[in-house]
Structures are given as structure tokens and as C-alpha cells.
Design an enzyme around this catalytic site. Structure first.
Site, PDB file in Angstrom:
ATOM      1  N   TYR A   1       0.880  -1.271   0.237  1.00  0.00           N
ATOM      2  CA  TYR A   1      -0.317  -0.087   0.032  1.00  0.00           C
ATOM      3  C   TYR A   1       0.944   1.341   0.237  1.00  0.00           C
ATOM      4  O   TYR A   1       0.901   2.144  -0.471  1.00  0.00           O
ATOM      5  CB  TYR A   1      -1.199  -0.514   1.198  1.00  0.00           C
ATOM      6  CG  TYR A   1      -2.004   1.161   1.089  1.00  0.00           C
ATOM      7  CD1 TYR A   1      -2.450   1.302   0.381  1.00  0.00           C
ATOM      8  CD2 TYR A   1      -1.693   2.590   2.115  1.00  0.00           C
ATOM      9  CE1 TYR A   1      -4.174   2.419   0.077  1.00  0.00           C
ATOM     10  CE2 TYR A   1      -2.592   3.206   2.387  1.00  0.00           C
ATOM     11  CZ  TYR A   1      -3.607   3.075   1.582  1.00  0.00           C
ATOM     12  OH  TYR A   1      -4.567   4.560   1.724  1.00  0.00           O
ATOM     13  N   ASP A   2       1.563   1.818   1.173  1.00  0.00           N
ATOM     14  CA  ASP A   2       2.407   2.849   1.037  1.00  0.00           C
ATOM     15  C   ASP A   2       3.363   3.113  -0.006  1.00  0.00           C
ATOM     16  O   ASP A   2       3.388   3.640  -0.517  1.00  0.00           O
ATOM     17  CB  ASP A   2       3.403   3.059   2.634  1.00  0.00           C
ATOM     18  CG  ASP A   2       3.088   2.002   3.440  1.00  0.00           C
ATOM     19  OD1 ASP A   2       1.648   2.471   3.200  1.00  0.00           O
ATOM     20  OD2 ASP A   2       3.455   2.298   4.635  1.00  0.00           O
TER      21      ASP A   2
HETATM   22  P1  NAD Z   1     -12.500   1.414   0.189  1.00  0.00           P
HETATM   23  O1  NAD Z   1     -12.103   0.710   0.369  1.00  0.00           O
HETATM   24  O2  NAD Z   1     -14.195   2.431   0.079  1.00  0.00           O
HETATM   25  O3  NAD Z   1     -12.658   2.002  -1.317  1.00  0.00           O
HETATM   26  C1  NAD Z   1     -12.048   2.171  -2.021  1.00  0.00           C
HETATM   27  C2  NAD Z   1     -13.142   1.708  -3.490  1.00  0.00           C
HETATM   28  O4  NAD Z   1     -11.885   1.877  -5.342  1.00  0.00           O
HETATM   29  C3  NAD Z   1     -13.517   0.634  -3.776  1.00  0.00           C
HETATM   30  O5  NAD Z   1     -14.357   0.920  -3.942  1.00  0.00           O
HETATM   31  C4  NAD Z   1     -12.543  -0.516  -4.295  1.00  0.00           C
HETATM   32  O6  NAD Z   1     -13.968  -1.474  -4.728  1.00  0.00           O
HETATM   33  C5  NAD Z   1     -12.102   0.151  -5.903  1.00  0.00           C
HETATM   34  N1  NAD Z   1     -11.207  -0.569  -6.367  1.00  0.00           N
HETATM   35  C6  NAD Z   1     -10.744  -1.038  -5.434  1.00  0.00           C
HETATM   36  N2  NAD Z   1      -9.073  -1.716  -6.387  1.00  0.00           N
HETATM   37  C7  NAD Z   1      -9.974  -1.456  -7.902  1.00  0.00           C
HETATM   38  C8  NAD Z   1      -9.375  -1.653  -9.037  1.00  0.00           C
HETATM   39  N3  NAD Z   1      -8.496  -1.806  -9.269  1.00  0.00           N
HETATM   40  N4  NAD Z   1     -10.387  -1.378 -10.124  1.00  0.00           N
HETATM   41  C9  NAD Z   1     -10.967  -0.282  -9.377  1.00  0.00           C
HETATM   42  N5  NAD Z   1     -11.974  -0.293  -8.304  1.00  0.00           N
HETATM   43  C10 NAD Z   1     -10.921  -0.850  -7.560  1.00  0.00           C
HETATM   44  O7  NAD Z   1     -11.541   2.714   0.637  1.00  0.00           O
HETATM   45  P2  NAD Z   1     -11.543   5.226   1.084  1.00  0.00           P
HETATM   46  O8  NAD Z   1     -11.694   4.478   2.354  1.00  0.00           O
HETATM   47  O9  NAD Z   1     -12.984   5.336   0.086  1.00  0.00           O
HETATM   48  O10 NAD Z   1     -10.453   4.319   0.380  1.00  0.00           O
HETATM   49  C11 NAD Z   1     -10.660   5.815  -0.975  1.00  0.00           C
HETATM   50  C12 NAD Z   1      -9.410   6.175  -1.664  1.00  0.00           C
HETATM   51  O11 NAD Z   1      -8.548   7.058  -0.465  1.00  0.00           O
HETATM   52  C13 NAD Z   1      -7.949   5.281  -2.009  1.00  0.00           C
HETATM   53  O12 NAD Z   1      -7.276   5.496  -2.419  1.00  0.00           O
HETATM   54  C14 NAD Z   1      -7.564   5.182  -0.063  1.00  0.00           C
HETATM   55  O13 NAD Z   1      -5.795   4.468  -0.211  1.00  0.00           O
HETATM   56  C15 NAD Z   1      -7.147   6.853  -0.027  1.00  0.00           C
HETATM   57  N6  NAD Z   1      -7.649   7.313   1.801  1.00  0.00           N
HETATM   58  C16 NAD Z   1      -8.179   6.681   2.402  1.00  0.00           C
HETATM   59  C17 NAD Z   1      -8.302   7.116   3.744  1.00  0.00           C
HETATM   60  C18 NAD Z   1      -9.013   6.955   4.430  1.00  0.00           C
HETATM   61  O14 NAD Z   1      -8.682   6.936   5.554  1.00  0.00           O
HETATM   62  N7  NAD Z   1     -10.555   6.475   3.981  1.00  0.00           N
HETATM   63  C19 NAD Z   1      -7.264   7.548   3.789  1.00  0.00           C
HETATM   64  C20 NAD Z   1      -6.029   7.835   2.931  1.00  0.00           C
HETATM   65  C21 NAD Z   1      -5.726   7.522   1.470  1.00  0.00           C
END
Ligand code: NAD
Ligand code: UDP
Ligand code: UDP
Length: 316
Positions: A148-149
Site C-alpha cells: 500500500y505505502d
Molecule cells: P474503499 O475501500 O471504501 O474504496 C476504494 C474503492 O476502490 C472501492 O470501491 C473498491 O472496490 C475500488 N477499487 C479497488 N481496487 C480497484 C481496481 N483495481 N479497479 C477499480 N476499482 C477498485 O476506501 P476509501 O476509504 O473510500 O478510500 C478511497 C481512496 O482514498 C483510496 O485510494 C485510499 O487509499 C485513499 N485514502 C483513504 C483514507 C481513509 O482514511 N479512508 C486515508 C488515506 C487515503
């Protein structure tokens, strides 16, 4: 640039943050294309938008090329919780890296502005506190969090190289821990775990001694920051921290949740996962200065809405 009348692509749009972003964009008059492979997202998160004339859903994996015509791209596709991103770590790296290449290639072809949902994880287990954007981070390249990181770090590199090499309009947003309704109930993140455990009357699982800290941003504040970043002048690329500087230990968080839920849950202590950062708090001076943004929702209020959401979800 206003979202009205724009064709906007949201990858990961059926996830927790993506679905709230789709709501705001549709509300603002944008034509939204939500792309998701439903790995961690669900149709339930966006079902209220399915009949809307300005909303379209496409099942697609961003590790494969995508040919569509859009004006703006929000690249959120990537599992975000340790349980999910460690389930298939190779796919996690592919999603960040190949996903970024494909979305940047798309942005280049159609001349779209593109925003990357990066993360505070690029700072790893930080030596400076609070974290500012010019800190390079302390990340283990071969540990269980590395998929991830390092995937997210490489995506940032790609964004900046497409900017330098191809003059793309990029925006890189470093998101700190965010919570709110539509979090996945089983994704293992601390806020959802504690709330679900408290509502079920089960013990609250504290990893380690519970003195490690995190800063929690409510989803509405986060999405507001994301929209402002996308609308910022072309010369502002970021990276910019978006998060809530209020910092709490995991014990404090458990106590706040128990106070609101009531019930009879006790705290139990479990081993600390490998590479778990000790502390995390964003310095948000840059977001304040450049975007006029700061969080407005206190933890107590955000928890109240999130607890109400999980109460409805868990109802038999
Ligand atoms: P989440 O897991 O709810 O959402 C991620 C979405 O991406 C999901 O709907 C998943 O089905 C989709 N996905 C995953 N792999 C995919 C692929 N190969 N092709 C198409 N779709 C794909 O997570 P979230 O909390 O909504 O996070 C959204 C974004 O924000 C991510 O990129 C995450 O890294 C980033 N983020 C979130 C947080 C947090 O605290 N929620 C913190 C830092 C970064
Ligand atoms: N790509 C895409 N949609 C597009 C344009 C490109 O998915 O509309 C993908 C394409 O598969 C390519 C990647 O984006 O592999 C990078 O594109 P770029 O034009 O930067 O590089 P190249 O095509 O030269 O590899
Ligand atoms: N954590 C915890 N109990 C849980 C889930 C998580 O004590 O049931 C801790 C975890 O070890 C970490 C913090 O809460 O120190 C935040 O974890 P999360 O997975 O939500 O986010 P991240 O570690 O990615 O910031």
C-alpha cells in the site's frame, strides 16, 4: 473550474470516500462516471444515485486501460484498510501503479485535470511530528504495509513525472485517517471496528497498549477539501495534507465511542500489527493557505453520525 456541466470520472466511486464524492459532484451539477471493480466498494453505497440522469456506473478494474471522454478525473480506486489491502498485496500495488499509469495516460489523451487520492501512509512511521508535506517519510519497503505505502508513493512519483514530462494538470492529496457513514463494517479500521464492537456489546480490541495516536477527519470535511483542491489554480499541484489535526490515542477513541454507545463492552488488548505507526497528525497549514480549507466537524459529532449509520446497518 466548477464541477457544473463537467464530465467527471471517479475511480473507486462505489467505495466509502468515492460514494460521498459522487454525491457532492452530482449535487453540484456534474456528469459523473463512477468506475469501480467492487473489491471493497458496493452498489449499496451508490444505489440512491443509480436512477439519476447525471450518474453512470461502470464495472471496471483500473489496472486495465480505460477509454472514455472526461474533463476531470478523481483517482480513488485502491483498497484502503490494512485487512483489505493485505488480502491480495500484489493486486494492491498493481492497482496503485498500473491504475495511476492508465488514469494518467487517459488524462494526457483527453487533457483532463487529475487528482490522486494519496495517503498519510507515504510518511510511514514518521520521525517528525506533526507531518508537513516536505517530509520524505520513513517507510519500510519490504513489510506487510509496503504494498500500500510504496504503491501510493510510486503513484505520486508517476503523477509528478507526468506533470514534468507532459504538462498534465495534477493534484496530489495526502489523506489522513477519515471516517463516517458507509465505512465498510468489516474492513478492520479502528473507527468501524470499535463502533461495531460497542454496538454488539463485544470487547473493544485495542492493538498494542493503545497509546499510539491517529487524527480522524469526518468524511464531509474531507470531500470538501478534495473539491477545493480540484478547483485550485493550475500551478498548485500539492502534495497537500488533508486531515483533522485533532490527535487521539486509541484508548481515548475507545472511551469516546463507549460513552456515546453505552453498553457493557470492556477493553481487551491484542498484539500490535507489524509496522504500525506510533503517531500521526497532519500539519494543514498548506491546505489552510492555498485552499482556505480546514475541518469543521468535531470528533464527537462525526462519531454520532457514524454510530447512527452502523446502528441502522446492524439492525436485524
Ligand atoms: P474503499 O475501500 O471504501 O474504496 C476504494 C474503492 O476502490 C472501492 O470501491 C473498491 O472496490 C475500488 N477499487 C479497488 N481496487 C480497484 C481496481 N483495481 N479497479 C477499480 N476499482 C477498485 O476506501 P476509501 O476509504 O473510500 O478510500 C478511497 C481512496 O482514498 C483510496 O485510494 C485510499 O487509499 C485513499 N485514502 C483513504 C483514507 C481513509 O482514511 N479512508 C486515508 C488515506 C487515503
Ligand atoms: N491509457 C488509457 N486510456 C487512454 C489513454 C491511455 O487507459 O485514454 C493507458 C494506456 O493503456 C497506456 C497508459 O494509459 O498504457 C499510459 O499512457 P501513455 O500515453 O502515457 O503511455 P503509452 O501509451 O506511450 O504507454
Ligand atoms: N487498531 C486498534 N484496534 C482495532 C483496529 C485498529 O487498536 O480494532 C489500531 C491500529 O493498530 C492502529 C490504529 O488503530 O494503530 C489505526 O488503525 P487503522 O487500521 O484504522 O488505520 P491505519 O493504521 O492505517 O492508520
Amino acid at each position: 473550474m466548477h464541477p457544473e456541466e463537467k464530465k467527471v470520472l471517479v475511480t473507486g466511486g462505489a467505495g466509502f470516500l468515492g460514494s460521498h464524492l459522487c454525491d457532492r459532484l452530482v449535487e453540484a451539477g456534474a456528469d459523473v462516471l463512477c468506475v469501480d471493480n467492487f473489491f471493497t466498494g458496493s452498489k449499496g453505497n451508490i444505489e440512491h444515485l443509480l436512477g439519476h440522469k447525471r450518474f453512470e456506473l461502470m464495472r471496471h478494474d483500473v489496472t486495465f486501460p480505460l477509454y472514455v471522454e472526461v474533463d476531470q478525473i478523481y483517482n480513488l480506486a485502491c483498497p484502503a484498510s490494512p485487512v483489505h489491502y493485505q488480502f491480495d498485496p500484489v493486486q494492491t500495488t498493481k492497482t496503485s501503479v498500473h491504475g495511476a499509469i492508465n488514469m494518467l495516460g487517459l488524462a494526457k489523451r483527453v487533457k483532463a485535470r487529475i487528482l490522486q487520492a494519496s495517503t498519510s501512509e507515504v510518511y510511514g512511521d514518521p520521525e517528525i511530528h506533526p507531518q508537513t508535506e516536505d517530509y520524505w517519510g520513513r517507510v519500510n519497503p519490504v513489510g506487510i504495509r509496503s504494498c500500500y505505502d510504496e504503491g501510493k508513493r510510486c503513484a505520486e512519483t508517476l503523477f509528478f513525472d507526468y506533470w514534468r514530462q507532459h504538462n498534465l494538470e495534477i493534484k496530489v492529496m495526502r489523506i489522513f485517517n477519515t471516517y463516517g457513514p458507509r465505512m465498510h463494517p468489516n474492513d478492520g479500521r479502528v473507527v468501524s471496528n470499535f463502533i461495531v464492537q460497542a454496538l454488539k456489546g463485544e470487547p473493544i480490541t485495542i492493538y498494542g497498549d493503545g497509546t499510539q495516536t491517529r487524527s480522524f477527519c469526518y468524511v464531509d470535511d474531507l470531500v470538501e477539501g478534495m473539491l477545493r483542491l480540484m478547483a485550485s489554480p493550475p500551478d498548485f499541484t500539492g502534495p497537500v495534507n488533508i486531515g483533522n489535526p485533532g490527535e487521539f490515542t486509541m484508548i481515548e477513541l475507545a472511551e469516546k465511542i463507549l460513552k456515546q454507545v453505552g453498553g457493557r463492552s470492556t477493553l481487551i488488548f491484542r498484539p500490535l500489527p507489524a509496522d504500525d505507526p506510533r503517531q500521526r497528525q497532519p500539519n494543514i497549514d498548506l491546505a489552510r493557505n492555498k485552499l482556505g480549507w480546514q475541518p469543521t466537524v468535531p470528533l464527537e459529532d462525526g462519531l454520532k453520525n457514524t454510530i447512527a449509520y452502523f446502528r441502522r446497518l446492524l439492525k436485524p
